[in-house]
Write a protein that holds these residues in place. Structure first.
Motif, short mmCIF file in Angstrom:
data_model
loop_
_atom_site.label_atom_id
_atom_site.label_comp_id
_atom_site.label_asym_id
_atom_site.label_seq_id
_atom_site.Cartn_x
_atom_site.Cartn_y
_atom_site.Cartn_z
N ALA A 1 1.81 -3.99 -14.01
CA ALA A 1 3.07 -3.57 -13.40
C ALA A 1 2.82 -2.53 -12.31
O ALA A 1 3.49 -2.53 -11.27
CB ALA A 1 4.00 -2.99 -14.47
N ALA A 2 1.85 -1.65 -12.54
CA ALA A 2 1.52 -0.63 -11.53
C ALA A 2 0.96 -1.29 -10.27
O ALA A 2 1.28 -0.88 -9.15
CB ALA A 2 0.53 0.37 -12.10
N TRP B 1 5.21 6.15 4.33
CA TRP B 1 4.27 6.37 3.23
C TRP B 1 3.99 5.08 2.47
O TRP B 1 3.45 5.12 1.37
CB TRP B 1 4.84 7.42 2.27
N SER B 2 4.32 3.95 3.08
CA SER B 2 4.12 2.68 2.38
C SER B 2 2.64 2.35 2.20
O SER B 2 2.28 1.57 1.31
CB SER B 2 4.81 1.55 3.14
N ASN B 3 1.76 2.95 3.03
CA ASN B 3 0.33 2.65 2.93
C ASN B 3 -0.48 3.81 2.37
O ASN B 3 -1.71 3.76 2.37
CB ASN B 3 -0.22 2.29 4.32
N LEU B 4 0.18 4.85 1.87
CA LEU B 4 -0.55 5.97 1.27
C LEU B 4 -1.27 5.50 0.01
O LEU B 4 -0.64 4.95 -0.90
CB LEU B 4 0.43 7.09 0.93
N PRO B 5 -2.59 5.70 -0.10
CA PRO B 5 -3.29 5.29 -1.32
C PRO B 5 -2.77 6.06 -2.54
O PRO B 5 -2.62 7.29 -2.50
CB PRO B 5 -4.75 5.65 -1.03
N GLY C 1 2.44 -1.36 -6.01
CA GLY C 1 1.68 -0.87 -4.86
C GLY C 1 0.57 0.08 -5.23
O GLY C 1 0.08 0.80 -4.36
N LEU C 2 0.17 0.08 -6.49
CA LEU C 2 -0.94 0.94 -6.91
C LEU C 2 -2.25 0.50 -6.25
O LEU C 2 -2.49 -0.69 -6.06
CB LEU C 2 -1.09 0.86 -8.44
N CYS D 1 10.71 11.11 -15.46
CA CYS D 1 10.58 9.77 -14.92
C CYS D 1 9.15 9.31 -15.15
O CYS D 1 8.33 10.04 -15.71
CB CYS D 1 10.93 9.73 -13.43
N THR D 2 8.84 8.10 -14.73
CA THR D 2 7.48 7.60 -14.85
C THR D 2 6.82 7.58 -13.47
O THR D 2 7.50 7.52 -12.43
CB THR D 2 7.45 6.18 -15.44
N GLY D 3 5.50 7.62 -13.48
CA GLY D 3 4.79 7.51 -12.22
C GLY D 3 5.05 6.19 -11.54
O GLY D 3 5.04 6.10 -10.31
N LEU D 4 5.28 5.13 -12.33
CA LEU D 4 5.58 3.82 -11.77
C LEU D 4 6.88 3.87 -10.97
O LEU D 4 6.97 3.29 -9.89
CB LEU D 4 5.68 2.80 -12.90
#
Length: 623
Positions: free
Chosen positions: A399-400, A380-384, A404-405, A365-368
């Motif tokens: 796109a990243a 985990w919505s606010n995990l950097p 949420g990147l 898969c991709t990191g994205l």
């Protein structure tokens, strides 16, 4: 309470000899560089073999070509082989063009040319002795088999220390692979931190007296610098007034010895900008806020070793994992690495990282895609999230950001750049979580945050067969105290109880506000009998403290309900049993602890006549 908990921890392996001191000329980065060069012939062979299969119509082989070429494009320059990285990037670019239009012979020839140039660059990197290895592989040779096995199931973490020990957190400089915790962490108290106040009226510093630190005041910068020149130990941090900003050279000398903060009576934007220009890390306005100052001292000045920043790295290139781990682990970070994201949710719950480093291209898969899926989990919505990639396409970076990147590091990158980005993002995320998760009155976990953390601890205890006890605590007649002396008196009593609870529980325990109770306390690795003795001892101590803090003395007590975790029980059911015990304690007249027994639903007394010094769970004395 934060400063009181400051510890200096060291890592020990029970029953193991101390590790031998490394050789003076040991260089892990040089070892990784040699390992990278040693693997180049194998990767060159793999690229050629996979390309032959891809050209024959195997799409999976084409994916392997891109994956290998992308890895080498990022790590080539990192290991002082820029030509290898450049030619690998050419292979990746040519392959993508050919896959878009596989019928065009010119595009296929471009891949062949780029691959030949890559092979030549590898031969040049390896030296003349490796030139004979550059011949193309036979078309009959099968491509290497991808190694994309699922990650192994998590292993149980080491048992948590007894109550007399302070922490189970890993030591900075630790690199952990996969799930599972390392050896126990011992703790010993450190010296009290020292804060210097320069050019600030003493009356403005009275709010700092409750903090457990040594405060030393100076009339001006010359007096502070003279103290340093006389051999006085430098402070943990320095707080200066705005009147001192006119001497940048003196401020620079002081800042070189300790982190600097500015005190501004007005707190205006102009003062804050001037403070930043002078090198101040933060600014405190009007009355110095104890919580904010304590947070700054803990985060930036005298951080606990056990609270080292936790970094979770996902990358399927073992050499790159080793590189990042070496660059970070010796600089105050604890690094845990995964090659596949299959068990990411379990790893996040177990390790609780401060920042996630994620490769853009993984095998399956991709990191994205991983980041987009991860942001769908509220916890985990606010995990950097920081992406690490050799991809320089602005469209991919855009796109990243949409997924949420938080930041993007393009390979190759400098070590100082990696450390600075990781530290900045992790500290910012930790501060944000602390403010969101903390009850503003008492400084303990908020009720919702405690509920989330309790669910994680219950899940961990059920997976590994560990004991856990939940206690709900309510000061008796708190409403009557508020009616008699005002809401402020009730708030002060709550803060006092939170302070005493915080002083007497381990850092592996959870303390927060409770639903249906003033406070909730989760005692990990603790059965019901020991938990009952712990709370009874605390209740006796609290009666004496509360009697001095509130009048009449009849208010000096608290009711508590205790429930020990049952096999197969979830967090809401455990909370409901503890709440029923608390209500029974209130109906019985208060100032007592009642426990829901593990064999039935009735409430009974929470502690026997004698408190054990040690138990089979490893839990020791509260005091």
């Amino acid at each position: 309470a934060r400063l009181r908990a400051l510890r200096t921890v060291r890592r020990t392996e029970p029953g193991a000899a101390a590790p031998a001191a490394p050789e003076a000329d040991a260089d892990p980065i040089a070892d990784l560089r040699r390992s990278f060069l040693a693997q180049l012939p194998e990767r060159r062979q793999a690229l050629r073999s996979h390309w032959q299969s891809a050209a024959g119509g195997d799409p999976a082989a084409a994916d392997e070509v891109r994956l290998i070429a992308h890895r080498l494009a990022g790590t080539g320059a990192t290991f002082d082989q820029p030509a290898v990285g450049t030619q690998a990037r050419r292979v990746e670019t040519a392959l993508l063009a050919w896959r878009a239009r596989p019928g065009e012979t010119d595009l296929r020839a471009a891949v062949d040319t780029a691959l030949a140039d890559f092979e030549a660059a590898v031969s040049a990197a390896l030296g003349p002795s490796a030139a004979a290895d550059a011949a193309p592989a036979s078309t009959d040779a099968p491509p290497p088999t991808p190694t994309s096995a699922p990650a192994a199931p998590p292993t149980p973490p080491a048992s948590r220390p007894a109550r007399s020990e302070a922490s189970t957190d890993p030591q900075p400089g630790t690199v952990e692979a996969g799930t599972g915790a390392g050896p126990e962490v011992k703790a010993e108290p450190s010296a009290t931190a020292t804060l210097w106040a320069v050019g600030i009226a003493p009356m403005l510093l009275t709010t700092l007296s409750p903090l457990e630190l040594q405060l030393r005041t100076f009339a001006d910068l010359d007096a502070a610098l003279s103290a340093l020149e006389a051999g006085v130990t430098a402070p943990a941090a320095t707080l200066i007034g705005t009147a001192m900003l006119g001497r940048p050279e003196a401020i620079a000398r002081l800042r070189a010895r300790a982190p600097l903060a500015l005190y501004s009576g007005r707190g205006s934007l102009a003062d804050r900008i001037a403070g930043v220009h002078a090198g101040a890390e933060t600014c405190f306005a009007a009355t110095v806020d104890q919580a904010l100052l304590g947070e700054w001292l803990e985060m930036r000045c005298v951080p606990r070793v056990g609270d080292a920043l936790r970094v979770l790295l996902i990358d399927d290139d073992p050499i790159f994992i080793a590189l990042c781990s070496n660059l970070l682990s010796g600089n105050g970070f604890v690094v845990r690495a995964m090659e596949h994201p299959y068990a990411l949710c379990e790893e996040l719950a177990e390790f609780e990282p401060d920042v996630l480093l994620l490769d853009l291209y993984l095998r399956d898969c991709t990191g994205l895609e991983v980041a987009t899926a991860l942001r769908q989990f509220p916890g985990w919505s606010n995990l950097p999230i920081v992406f690490l990639s050799a991809d320089h396409e602005l469209a991919h970076q855009a796109a990243a950001l949409g997924a949420g990147l938080d930041d993007w590091l393009s390979k190759p990158f400098e070590a100082v750049q990696l450390r600075q980005v990781v530290q900045t993002r992790a500290l910012r995320g930790r501060r944000l979580r602390a403010r969101v998760d903390t009850d503003p009155l008492t400084g303990v976990l908020s009720a919702s945050s405690f509920e989330n953390r309790l669910g994680i601890e219950v899940g961990r205890a059920q997976r590994y067969g560990r004991a856990l006890s939940l206690v709900l605590i309510d000061p008796d007649e708190l409403g009557a105290l508020a009616d008699a002396q005002g809401r402020g008196a009730a708030d002060r009593l709550l803060c006092l109880l939170a302070q005493q609870l915080g002083q007497r529980v381990r850092r592996s325990d959870l303390l927060g506000r409770g639903h249906g109770a003033a406070f909730a306390l989760a005692l990990t690795e603790t059965g019901g009998d020991v938990a009952g003795c712990v709370i009874e001892t605390l209740r006796s101590t609290w009666q004496r403290s509360a009697a001095d803090a509130a009048q009449p003395p009849a208010l000096a007590g608290f009711s508590a309900g205790l429930a020990a975790l049952r096999a197969g029980e979830n967090a809401p059911a455990l909370h409901e049993r503890a709440l029923r015990a608390l209500r029974a304690a209130r109906r019985a007249g208060g100032n007592r602890l009642l426990r829901m027994t593990e064999l039935g639903d009735q409430a009974d007394s929470g502690c026997g006549p004698e408190m054990p010094k040690t138990t089979s769970s490893g839990r020791g004395s509260l005091m």
